[in-house]
Design an enzyme around this catalytic site. Structure first.
Site, PDB file in Angstrom:
ATOM      1  N   LYS A   1       6.063  -4.886   2.354  1.00  0.00           N
ATOM      2  CA  LYS A   1       6.263  -4.188   1.078  1.00  0.00           C
ATOM      3  C   LYS A   1       7.740  -3.912   0.830  1.00  0.00           C
ATOM      4  CE  LYS A   1       1.846  -1.878   1.246  1.00  0.00           C
ATOM      5  NZ  LYS A   1       0.883  -2.325   0.257  1.00  0.00           N
TER       6      LYS A   1
ATOM      7  N   GLN B   1       4.473   2.761   1.160  1.00  0.00           N
ATOM      8  CA  GLN B   1       5.126   2.584  -0.145  1.00  0.00           C
ATOM      9  C   GLN B   1       6.560   3.069  -0.128  1.00  0.00           C
ATOM     10  OE1 GLN B   1       4.058   0.940  -2.734  1.00  0.00           O
ATOM     11  NE2 GLN B   1       2.041   0.578  -1.893  1.00  0.00           N
TER      12      GLN B   1
ATOM     13  N   CYS C   1      -7.528   0.932  -3.051  1.00  0.00           N
ATOM     14  CA  CYS C   1      -7.812   1.466  -1.707  1.00  0.00           C
ATOM     15  C   CYS C   1      -7.675   2.989  -1.696  1.00  0.00           C
ATOM     16  CB  CYS C   1      -6.917   0.851  -0.645  1.00  0.00           C
ATOM     17  SG  CYS C   1      -7.088  -0.914  -0.507  1.00  0.00           S
TER      18      CYS C   1
ATOM     19  N   HIS D   1      -4.267   6.548   0.767  1.00  0.00           N
ATOM     20  CA  HIS D   1      -4.771   5.175   0.854  1.00  0.00           C
ATOM     21  C   HIS D   1      -5.838   5.164   1.953  1.00  0.00           C
ATOM     22  CE1 HIS D   1      -4.576   0.907   2.055  1.00  0.00           C
ATOM     23  NE2 HIS D   1      -4.002   0.655   0.905  1.00  0.00           N
TER      24      HIS D   1
ATOM     25  N   ASP E   1       2.322   8.236   6.397  1.00  0.00           N
ATOM     26  CA  ASP E   1       2.075   6.875   5.925  1.00  0.00           C
ATOM     27  C   ASP E   1       3.232   6.514   4.994  1.00  0.00           C
ATOM     28  OD1 ASP E   1       1.393   4.699   4.410  1.00  0.00           O
ATOM     29  OD2 ASP E   1      -0.537   5.494   3.709  1.00  0.00           O
TER      30      ASP E   1
HETATM   31  N1  PMP Z   1      -0.729   3.148   2.769  1.00  0.00           N
HETATM   32  C1  PMP Z   1      -0.339   2.914   1.517  1.00  0.00           C
HETATM   33  C2  PMP Z   1       0.094   4.063   0.656  1.00  0.00           C
HETATM   34  C3  PMP Z   1      -0.348   1.598   1.031  1.00  0.00           C
HETATM   35  O1  PMP Z   1       0.026   1.358  -0.225  1.00  0.00           O
HETATM   36  C4  PMP Z   1      -0.756   0.553   1.891  1.00  0.00           C
HETATM   37  C5  PMP Z   1      -0.788  -0.887   1.410  1.00  0.00           C
HETATM   38  N2  PMP Z   1      -1.495  -1.104   0.235  1.00  0.00           N
HETATM   39  C6  PMP Z   1      -1.129   0.853   3.196  1.00  0.00           C
HETATM   40  C7  PMP Z   1      -1.106   2.170   3.602  1.00  0.00           C
HETATM   41  C8  PMP Z   1      -1.553  -0.195   4.154  1.00  0.00           C
HETATM   42  O2  PMP Z   1      -0.512  -1.053   4.457  1.00  0.00           O
HETATM   43  P1  PMP Z   1      -0.796  -2.431   5.200  1.00  0.00           P
HETATM   44  O3  PMP Z   1      -1.878  -3.109   4.421  1.00  0.00           O
HETATM   45  O4  PMP Z   1       0.515  -3.152   5.119  1.00  0.00           O
HETATM   46  O5  PMP Z   1      -1.191  -2.114   6.593  1.00  0.00           O
END
Ligand code: PMP
Length: 401
Positions: free
Chosen positions: A222, A199, A358, A119, A196
């Site tokens: 999430k 998910q 993203c 991401h 990270d």
């Molecule tokens: N990493 C992954 C794999 C994600 O899916 C997301 C959220 N879409 C993020 C990082 C970022 O998370 P946040 O927007 O809650 O900071």
């Protein structure tokens, strides 16, 4: 069709229970159960005070609740309480590790190893730190069936690798990585593992001691918790070494006109007024998730994904990306742009995400501009997938595909 895990979780989610919306976008953010909404409301109605400052009954009780939330988060991920920092979310946690830790250890020519599936939150901070320090950003690619390529990972690790930064679960392909294996290899080259967990936190067990990862970041929103609260875990010795990225009230030990000393971790990272309601809401979400049981979550994810996969294959003209069954399926209707598809799905009250998710480098790697993503959680059912498939078939017909 009956699910093997019987439940009526949907009844706990006010946004869904009284509506005909079919929410298949939990990978973007999960819906919130009533208990989490109540915990946040109750906080503002009867507990609101600033933590670690207010030396009166109300403030002390709130500080105790905030620290209890930290303890419960620590138990949830098998960490010590002083290794848990509250953040805004995964993005902030990863940026703090990049700027407060990695920046000070990286030298020109060093390598940061990430994957093509990251991401942007676990990609752009490393790209920027690489530029600042003269380090090189190196990518691990995928196997032909779109899984993380462990052989490529091993081949790319070397004595110049200082940071390995990887997702635990991909937000596009849904695959979950074997972090213990990854950590062992990273550490054998003297590299640190940053994870990270945005998910994964909602879909699989987190055990930072078993994984032996050095940092692990995730988001409350999430995993049934409120937006604006997240967690950064770091091993204690590394948090002592890491510097804060933000400075301000309550994180200091002493301040004089020209100098400052800081509290120890985790408080040295929590500058300014914190999201106390968020921490209490997250605590409640964790408690709810524990009652559901992560093994039930996994069983539901598996059943829903398997069913969705077979129904999508049935209608034909669908390209599905990846083979994981962990609650996320990304796909395209051949010859129809995913943005057109979601607009049509919206008419049938289906909420799905379309776009690059993203993860633009991944889209380029897959040679697609974008895709659709159906992401499931405990409140979804087989009937949601039936409605999705019916709607997709109609769209195909409309476009003459
Ligand atoms: N990493 C992954 C794999 C994600 O899916 C997301 C959220 N879409 C993020 C990082 C970022 O998370 P946040 O927007 O809650 O900071």
């Amino acid at each position: 069709r009956e699910r093997s895990v019987k439940n009526n979780y949907k009844a706990d989610f006010p946004l869904l229970k009284n509506s005909d919306l079919i929410y298949l976008d939990s990978a973007a953010t999960s819906q919130k159960p009533q208990c989490v909404i109540d915990a946040v409301t109750n906080y503002y109605q009867s507990q609101n005070a600033n933590v670690h400052r207010a030396l009166y009954g109300l403030g002390e009780a709130t500080t105790a609740k905030y620290e209890q939330a930290r303890k419960h988060v620590a138990d949830f991920i098998n960490a010590n309480q002083d290794e848990v920092i509250f953040t805004k979310g995964t993005t902030q946690g990863l940026n703090w590790v990049a700027n407060g830790f990695a920046q000070s250890i990286l030298k020109p020519g060093d390598e940061i190893l990430i994957s093509i599936e990251e991401h942007h939150s676990n990609l752009v901070p490393w790209q920027i730190i690489a530029k600042k320090t003269g380090a090189k950003l190196v990518y691990v690619y995928l196997t032909p069936n779109l899984e993380f390529d462990y052989d490529d990972y091993e081949a790319k690790l070397n004595s110049k690798t200082k940071i390995v930064a990887l997702h635990h679960m991909s937000n596009v392909l849904g695959n979950i990585l074997d972090l213990s294996k990854i950590a062992k290899l990273a550490h054998s080259f003297g590299a640190y593992l940053v994870v990270d967990g945005a998910q994964a936190a909602a879909h699989t067990e987190i055990d930072v001691q078993k994984f032996d990862c050095d940092f692990y970041a995730f988001s409350g929103h999430k995993m049934l918790g409120p937006m604006g609260i997240g967690v950064l875990f770091g091993k204690k010795n590394l948090l002592n070494q890491m510097t804060p990225v933000e400075y301000g009230g309550e994180m200091i030990s002493e301040v004089s006109q020209q100098s400052v000393s800081f509290k120890s971790a985790p408080l040295k990272f929590e500058a300014g007024t914190q999201n106390v309601a968020g921490a209490i809401g997250l605590d409640t979400a964790i408690n709810y998730l524990k009652q559901v049981g992560i093994s039930n979550v996994k069983a539901l994810d598996y059943e829903l994904c398997k069913y969705a996969r077979s129904r999508l294959e049935e209608i034909g003209g669908v390209s599905i990306y990846g083979e994981a069954n962990n609650g996320i399926i990304s796909f395209n209707l051949d010859g129809i742009h995913p943005h057109d598809v979601v607009s049509f799905l919206d008419v049938d009250k289906l909420c799905l995400r379309a776009g690059h998710h993203c993860a633009e480098p991944l889209m380029n790697y897959l040679k697609i501009p974008a895709c659709l993503r159906a992401s499931f959680y405990i409140y979804n059912d087989f009937s949601d997938i039936d409605t999705l498939v019916k709607s997709l078939s109609k769209i195909k017909e409309f476009f003459g595909k």
